[in-house]
Design a protein around this motif. Structure first.
Motif, PDB file in Angstrom:
ATOM      1  N   PHE A  84     -33.482  27.437  97.915  1.00  0.00           N
ATOM      2  CA  PHE A  84     -32.096  27.137  97.552  1.00  0.00           C
ATOM      3  C   PHE A  84     -31.424  28.413  97.031  1.00  0.00           C
ATOM      4  O   PHE A  84     -31.745  28.896  95.945  1.00  0.00           O
ATOM      5  CB  PHE A  84     -32.109  26.046  96.469  1.00  0.00           C
ATOM      6  N   VAL A  85     -30.510  28.964  97.825  1.00  0.00           N
ATOM      7  CA  VAL A  85     -29.859  30.220  97.440  1.00  0.00           C
ATOM      8  C   VAL A  85     -28.447  29.932  96.914  1.00  0.00           C
ATOM      9  O   VAL A  85     -27.658  29.244  97.565  1.00  0.00           O
ATOM     10  CB  VAL A  85     -29.797  31.204  98.630  1.00  0.00           C
ATOM     11  N   ILE A  86     -28.158  30.457  95.733  1.00  0.00           N
ATOM     12  CA  ILE A  86     -26.850  30.236  95.105  1.00  0.00           C
ATOM     13  C   ILE A  86     -26.040  31.529  95.133  1.00  0.00           C
ATOM     14  O   ILE A  86     -26.501  32.576  94.691  1.00  0.00           O
ATOM     15  CB  ILE A  86     -27.012  29.761  93.645  1.00  0.00           C
ATOM     16  N   SER A  87     -24.826  31.438  95.666  1.00  0.00           N
ATOM     17  CA  SER A  87     -23.887  32.562  95.634  1.00  0.00           C
ATOM     18  C   SER A  87     -23.253  32.552  94.245  1.00  0.00           C
ATOM     19  O   SER A  87     -22.493  31.652  93.896  1.00  0.00           O
ATOM     20  CB  SER A  87     -22.832  32.358  96.719  1.00  0.00           C
ATOM     21  N   PHE A  88     -23.593  33.549  93.437  1.00  0.00           N
ATOM     22  CA  PHE A  88     -23.366  33.509  92.003  1.00  0.00           C
ATOM     23  C   PHE A  88     -22.269  34.499  91.592  1.00  0.00           C
ATOM     24  O   PHE A  88     -22.496  35.701  91.526  1.00  0.00           O
ATOM     25  CB  PHE A  88     -24.714  33.845  91.331  1.00  0.00           C
ATOM     26  N   LEU A 150     -25.217  26.844  97.606  1.00  0.00           N
ATOM     27  CA  LEU A 150     -24.262  26.467  96.553  1.00  0.00           C
ATOM     28  C   LEU A 150     -23.442  27.692  96.149  1.00  0.00           C
ATOM     29  O   LEU A 150     -23.964  28.803  96.112  1.00  0.00           O
ATOM     30  CB  LEU A 150     -25.018  25.933  95.325  1.00  0.00           C
ATOM     31  N   PHE A 151     -22.156  27.451  95.861  1.00  0.00           N
ATOM     32  CA  PHE A 151     -21.277  28.540  95.437  1.00  0.00           C
ATOM     33  C   PHE A 151     -20.855  28.313  93.991  1.00  0.00           C
ATOM     34  O   PHE A 151     -20.360  27.240  93.659  1.00  0.00           O
ATOM     35  CB  PHE A 151     -20.031  28.592  96.320  1.00  0.00           C
ATOM     36  N   ILE A 152     -21.049  29.329  93.151  1.00  0.00           N
ATOM     37  CA  ILE A 152     -20.542  29.261  91.776  1.00  0.00           C
ATOM     38  C   ILE A 152     -19.545  30.405  91.612  1.00  0.00           C
ATOM     39  O   ILE A 152     -19.923  31.519  91.266  1.00  0.00           O
ATOM     40  CB  ILE A 152     -21.667  29.390  90.716  1.00  0.00           C
ATOM     41  N   PRO A 153     -18.241  30.165  91.894  1.00  0.00           N
ATOM     42  CA  PRO A 153     -17.273  31.254  91.745  1.00  0.00           C
ATOM     43  C   PRO A 153     -16.998  31.566  90.274  1.00  0.00           C
ATOM     44  O   PRO A 153     -17.425  30.833  89.384  1.00  0.00           O
ATOM     45  CB  PRO A 153     -16.015  30.720  92.435  1.00  0.00           C
ATOM     46  N   GLY A 154     -16.240  32.639  90.072  1.00  0.00           N
ATOM     47  CA  GLY A 154     -15.883  33.041  88.703  1.00  0.00           C
ATOM     48  C   GLY A 154     -16.202  34.498  88.490  1.00  0.00           C
ATOM     49  O   GLY A 154     -17.141  35.011  89.069  1.00  0.00           O
ATOM     50  N   SER A 158     -18.418  31.231  83.641  1.00  0.00           N
ATOM     51  CA  SER A 158     -18.749  31.112  82.211  1.00  0.00           C
ATOM     52  C   SER A 158     -20.119  30.469  82.052  1.00  0.00           C
ATOM     53  O   SER A 158     -20.619  29.803  82.967  1.00  0.00           O
ATOM     54  CB  SER A 158     -17.699  30.248  81.514  1.00  0.00           C
ATOM     55  N   ALA A 159     -20.723  30.672  80.882  1.00  0.00           N
ATOM     56  CA  ALA A 159     -22.032  30.060  80.616  1.00  0.00           C
ATOM     57  C   ALA A 159     -21.992  28.533  80.787  1.00  0.00           C
ATOM     58  O   ALA A 159     -22.886  27.971  81.421  1.00  0.00           O
ATOM     59  CB  ALA A 159     -22.519  30.460  79.227  1.00  0.00           C
ATOM     60  N   PRO A 160     -20.946  27.845  80.280  1.00  0.00           N
ATOM     61  CA  PRO A 160     -20.907  26.387  80.512  1.00  0.00           C
ATOM     62  C   PRO A 160     -20.868  26.018  82.004  1.00  0.00           C
ATOM     63  O   PRO A 160     -21.469  25.033  82.420  1.00  0.00           O
ATOM     64  CB  PRO A 160     -19.620  25.951  79.816  1.00  0.00           C
ATOM     65  N   ARG A 161     -20.148  26.837  82.803  1.00  0.00           N
ATOM     66  CA  ARG A 161     -20.093  26.561  84.238  1.00  0.00           C
ATOM     67  C   ARG A 161     -21.479  26.769  84.864  1.00  0.00           C
ATOM     68  O   ARG A 161     -21.903  25.982  85.708  1.00  0.00           O
ATOM     69  CB  ARG A 161     -19.070  27.471  84.919  1.00  0.00           C
ATOM     70  N   ILE A 166     -26.474  24.482  87.140  1.00  0.00           N
ATOM     71  CA  ILE A 166     -27.939  24.569  87.238  1.00  0.00           C
ATOM     72  C   ILE A 166     -28.643  23.299  86.747  1.00  0.00           C
ATOM     73  O   ILE A 166     -29.640  22.868  87.324  1.00  0.00           O
ATOM     74  CB  ILE A 166     -28.464  25.783  86.427  1.00  0.00           C
ATOM     75  N   GLU A 167     -28.103  22.707  85.681  1.00  0.00           N
ATOM     76  CA  GLU A 167     -28.777  21.570  85.047  1.00  0.00           C
ATOM     77  C   GLU A 167     -29.093  20.438  86.043  1.00  0.00           C
ATOM     78  O   GLU A 167     -30.233  19.972  86.090  1.00  0.00           O
ATOM     79  CB  GLU A 167     -27.939  21.044  83.876  1.00  0.00           C
ATOM     80  N   PRO A 168     -28.111  20.025  86.882  1.00  0.00           N
ATOM     81  CA  PRO A 168     -28.443  18.964  87.850  1.00  0.00           C
ATOM     82  C   PRO A 168     -29.527  19.392  88.837  1.00  0.00           C
ATOM     83  O   PRO A 168     -30.358  18.573  89.238  1.00  0.00           O
ATOM     84  CB  PRO A 168     -27.113  18.719  88.579  1.00  0.00           C
ATOM     85  N   LEU A 169     -29.522  20.680  89.208  1.00  0.00           N
ATOM     86  CA  LEU A 169     -30.518  21.167  90.178  1.00  0.00           C
ATOM     87  C   LEU A 169     -31.943  20.992  89.655  1.00  0.00           C
ATOM     88  O   LEU A 169     -32.867  20.692  90.405  1.00  0.00           O
ATOM     89  CB  LEU A 169     -30.283  22.651  90.504  1.00  0.00           C
ATOM     90  N   LEU A 170     -32.102  21.166  88.350  1.00  0.00           N
ATOM     91  CA  LEU A 170     -33.441  21.033  87.745  1.00  0.00           C
ATOM     92  C   LEU A 170     -33.942  19.593  87.848  1.00  0.00           C
ATOM     93  O   LEU A 170     -35.141  19.334  87.832  1.00  0.00           O
ATOM     94  CB  LEU A 170     -33.423  21.478  86.275  1.00  0.00           C
TER      95      LEU A 170
END
Lengths: 186, 238
Positions: A84-88, A150-154, A158-161, A166-170
């Motif tokens: 699972f690769v995340i564009s961070f 998965l894409f996490i823009p920003g 932020s840490a909350p984002r 990540i939390e659901p992925l775990l």
């Protein structure tokens, strides 16, 4: 991801980025202890000293755009060895600030400007094959080169984002990437 | 005033004849995303974000320039329309150089807002990275063509409200750009009254006040609508 019996193998890499996304990741503070209960960091520029990207990684956060041959090689390796690769962050998602050199056309005018025009007494173009990675002509977002899960823009996210993604992925669930708190660029 | 009745998303709506579907939808509390629409100036249907389906018409129409008619059945949100809207926003991001992180309008940008609204977490289109210029020859303002989405709000606001017509669009296709005067440096255009209405009208960080740092550009959109209304109703105090 089977989280019941074994820990998630988590990796992070940083390509052409400013490390801001990794700093934001460290900004998770005490939640990092929670994360450590569910995940083993198997490769990371800020959280491990392992030199080679391992096989069979579950999740990898990729910070930064692809700007040179080393970035490209590592990204291909990561995709090959990661489920699972995340564009961070924006550099990985849009190429962002590193890509502002694309408007100059290719790597040549960029190198000339940096190392010749603005060079001091020993102005010279860097050329050490095998040691100094060659710049690619165009900086690109990672999803133009490999498949992304998965894409996490920003800039940075932020840490909350990061935690909300990540939390659901775990738990083996997919995060909902919607709304200003999750997908705003910049 | 004659009134027509129509259905928007299966809701019965009454609207004044001659009004646009966008106006009728807004009055009924139905939100349709827009970028080139600006309250107080004419509509041109440039951005295509407000595309809607109308029963009996095979093509999609922009709600901002489609007049209501009796018995019209409008749909504003379908999976297909939502997908097209997202694609439109992705293309806007891919065709220019929108680097939100270093933009004066970061956090105060309608393009950014609409990207969130349509659920864009990345662009599926290859970024073009065009070579575009920045003009800071005006003593008070600047225009960064990298961030321009050609909505032409600046053109309309300068022409229709200020009456100076400093702005226009030159060129075709990918080479199209907004220009000042006869494609002169903005600072050389004598017609410019330096009123700043184009700054208030711009949806992105393209037209800005000099000296604004990243995330500082906050506009007063209400001012433009107020001016038009005040002019029509002869109310000159706010």
């Amino acid at each position: 991801m089977d989280t019941v019996n074994k820990k998630v193998k988590l990796a992070t890499i940083w390509l052409a980025g400013c490390s801001g996304c990794h700093m934001s990741f460290l900004d998770l503070d005490e939640w990092l202890f929670e994360l450590a209960k569910f995940a083993d960091i198997v490769y990371s520029p800020v959280a491990s000293d392992i030199k080679d990207y391992p096989e069979d990684v579950d999740v990898c956060l990729v910070e930064g755009a692809v700007a040179n041959e080393e970035n490209l090689e590592l990204l291909y390796k990561v995709r090959q060895r990661t489920k699972f690769v995340i564009s961070f962050g924006d550099c990985a998602v849009t190429a962002n600030v590193p890509a502002m050199r694309n408007m100059l056309g290719s790597s040549e005018p960029v190198l000339k400007r940096c190392y010749l025009e603005l060079g001091d007494k020993t102005a010279q173009l860097p050329h050490e094959p095998g040691i100094v990675p060659e710049l690619l002509d165009r900086v690109r977002p990672i999803h133009e080169l490999v498949e992304i899960d998965l894409f996490i823009p920003g800039c940075p996210p932020s840490a909350p984002r990061i935690q909300a993604a990540i939390e659901p992925l775990l738990k083996g669930e997919r995060p909902v990437m919607e709304g200003r708190s999750m997908i705003k660029f910049g | 005033m004659s009134v027509v009745t129509l259905k928007i998303n299966d809701i019965d709506v009454a609207a004044e004849a001659g009004k646009t579907v966008l106006d009728a939808a807004r009055e009924a509390g139905i939100r349709i995303p827009t970028l080139c629409h600006l309250d107080g100036v004419s509509d041109v249907g440039a951005c295509r974000l407000c595309l809607i389906e109308i029963k009996g018409i095979p093509k999609l129409l922009p709600a901002c320039v489609t007049e209501v008619s009796e018995g019209m059945e409008v749909t504003t949100h379908t999976p297909q329309l939502d997908e097209y809207r997202r694609m439109t926003v992705e293309m806007l991001f891919s065709e220019g150089n929108h680097v939100c992180a270093v933009c004066v309008a970061n956090e105060n940008c309608e393009l950014q807002d609409v990207a969130i609204e349509v659920g864009m977490d990345h662009s599926r289109f290859t970024y073009r990275f065009p070579e575009r210029g920045v003009d800071i020859s005006h003593p008070q303002f600047g225009i960064d063509h990298n961030r321009c989405i050609l909505c032409t709000r600046c053109v309309r606001v300068c022409d229709e409200i200020e009456g100076a017509h400093v702005w226009d669009v030159a060129g075709r296709g990918a080479a199209a750009k907004v220009v000042t005067g006869l494609n002169q440096p903005w600072g050389d255009v004598e017609a410019c009254t330096a009123c700043g209405k184009c700054v208030d009208a711009c949806p992105t960080g393209s037209i800005f006040r000099k000296g604004s740092t990243a995330s500082e550009l906050d506009r007063d959109r209400g001012k433009l609508e107020f001016l038009v209304k005040a002019r029509e109703e002869n109310q000159w105090t706010r």
